[in-house]
Design an enzyme around this catalytic site. Structure first.
Site, mmCIF file in Angstrom:
data_model
loop_
_atom_site.group_PDB
_atom_site.id
_atom_site.type_symbol
_atom_site.label_atom_id
_atom_site.label_comp_id
_atom_site.label_asym_id
_atom_site.label_seq_id
_atom_site.Cartn_x
_atom_site.Cartn_y
_atom_site.Cartn_z
ATOM 1 N N LYS A 132 35.749 42.483 34.964
ATOM 2 C CA LYS A 132 35.064 42.031 36.173
ATOM 3 C C LYS A 132 35.477 40.590 36.445
ATOM 4 C CE LYS A 132 30.511 41.155 38.132
ATOM 5 N NZ LYS A 132 29.078 41.435 38.056
ATOM 6 N N LYS A 189 36.862 45.644 38.548
ATOM 7 C CA LYS A 189 36.111 45.186 39.711
ATOM 8 C C LYS A 189 36.550 43.791 40.089
ATOM 9 C CE LYS A 189 31.516 43.901 41.021
ATOM 10 N NZ LYS A 189 30.243 43.473 40.574
HETATM 11 C C1 PBG Z 1 25.701 41.648 39.166
HETATM 12 C C2 PBG Z 1 26.661 42.291 40.087
HETATM 13 C C3 PBG Z 1 27.392 41.732 41.143
HETATM 14 C C4 PBG Z 1 28.060 42.781 41.749
HETATM 15 C C5 PBG Z 1 27.757 43.941 41.036
HETATM 16 N N1 PBG Z 1 26.904 43.611 40.020
HETATM 17 C C6 PBG Z 1 27.425 40.350 41.678
HETATM 18 C C7 PBG Z 1 28.035 39.263 40.918
HETATM 19 O O1 PBG Z 1 28.558 39.411 39.827
HETATM 20 O O2 PBG Z 1 27.932 38.156 41.446
HETATM 21 C C8 PBG Z 1 28.939 42.678 42.967
HETATM 22 C C9 PBG Z 1 29.107 43.930 43.752
HETATM 23 C C10 PBG Z 1 29.661 43.774 45.102
HETATM 24 O O3 PBG Z 1 30.123 42.704 45.553
HETATM 25 O O4 PBG Z 1 29.642 44.784 45.806
HETATM 26 N N2 PBG Z 1 26.234 40.675 38.325
#
Ligand code: PBG
Length: 324
Positions: free
Chosen positions: A195, A248
């Protein structure tokens, strides 16, 4: 094989030929639909940067999940907006927390769809970071304990799968152990393994009210410049017991999806994140792109890159197109 003997256009002549040699076919079975749930009744608050998406109270959420089920979508992914935040993220693991309440309601009303829960703390902490704070830094080992407790509370409420997204080291192991200890060894973990610290989460942070109050997430989420590191992150998660690994965002990271597909023998998910959705919606709204075509091309490309599962805000729209 070379020209003029070989003429690739022969097999592109019409849609029948094209169908016959098509390598990647997107299916509704690939899709996971993310939804935002909030406390209250009859709440359906539009998220301005994500047209067609809302913060919904449980009553509306149940209706939305039924629609997804009726379209053949196999799973939803729930994000919660609590009514209060604190430095301990206590809303994340409370028995009457928003996710716990929502999961129970959805499982009861719509048993025939999978309910996946996002396991993170940023929606629940007063500072908006994904872990516990010590001074100005995000403490790893106390955070993974809270993440374990949070995942367990989701499983107790009836979640079919938990998806840790906090990017804390050891979070998958902590969650696996917390689940197994209480007899939830049948609940799989879909790990947000690679991520990235991406600006494409911008619209989500409006949707989930989870923007950090200070600083950024670069001390725990990955540097967009790195791909070898993604493999190391995924290797760790596989060793810690992840059942599904994830990359992601999706579209700017198709190379990472492809590498992950080649490297790991586990189902691979890709998250087509909020910003990827909003860009297409905005361009379509301006008349600059055909929104439906851009959506289908993007989702097909994510699958072609190697994703077995695509988490996307387009899930309902794509399912409707696939049905035609
Ligand atoms: C929680 C999380 C996030 C997203 C999914 N889970 C936000 C982040 O990490 O700031 C982002 C999903 C999206 O942008 O659609 N940490």
């Amino acid at each position: 094989m070379s020209f003029p003997d070989y003429r690739p256009r022969r097999l592109r002549k019409n849609e029948h030929f094209r169908r016959l040699i098509r390598e990647t076919v997107l299916s509704v079975d690939d899709l996971v639909y993310p939804l935002f749930v909030t406390f209250g009744k009859k709440v359906k608050k539009p998220i301005s940067s994500m047209p067609g998406h809302f913060q919904m109270s449980v009553d509306y959420l149940v209706k939305e999940v039924k629609e997804a089920r009726d379209l053949g979508i196999p799973a939803v992914l729930l994000f919660g907006i609590p009514d209060k935040k604190d430095e301990f993220a206590s809303g994340a693991f409370a028995e009457d927390g928003i996710i716990q309440v929502a999961v129970r309601a959805v499982k009861e009303a719509v048993p025939d769809i999978l309910v996946i829960t996002d396991v993170c703390l940023c929606e629940y902490t007063s500072h908006g970071h994904c872990g516990m704070l010590e001074g100005d830094s995000i403490e790893n080992d106390s955070s993974i304990e809270v993440l374990g407790e949070t995942a367990l509370s989701h499983a107790v409420a009836g979640a079919d799968m938990v998806a840790p997204s906090a990017m804390m080291d050891g979070q998958v192991l902590a969650i696996r152990e917390a689940l197994d200890e209480k007899g939830y060894d049948g609940v799989p973990v879909m790990a947000y393994s690679a991520k990235y610290a991406s600006c494409f989460y911008g619209p989500f942070r409006e949707a989930a009210e989870s923007a950090p109050r200070f600083g950024d997430r670069k001390s725990y989420q990955m540097d967009p410049a790195n791909s070898d590191e993604a493999i190391r992150e995924m290797t760790l998660d596989v060793e810690e017991g992840a059942d599904i690994v994830m990359v992601k965002p999706a579209l700017p990271y198709l190379d990472v999806i492809r590498r992950a597909k080649e490297e790991f023998d586990l189902p691979l998910a890709a998250y087509n994140v909020s910003g990827e959705f909003s860009m297409i919606k905005a361009a379509a709204n301006m008349g600059w792109l055909d929104g439906e075509k851009a959506m289908m091309e993007s989702l097909t490309a994510i699958k072609r890159a190697g994703a077995d599962i695509i988490i996307t805000y387009f899930a309902k729209e794509a399912a409707a197109v696939l049905r035609r």
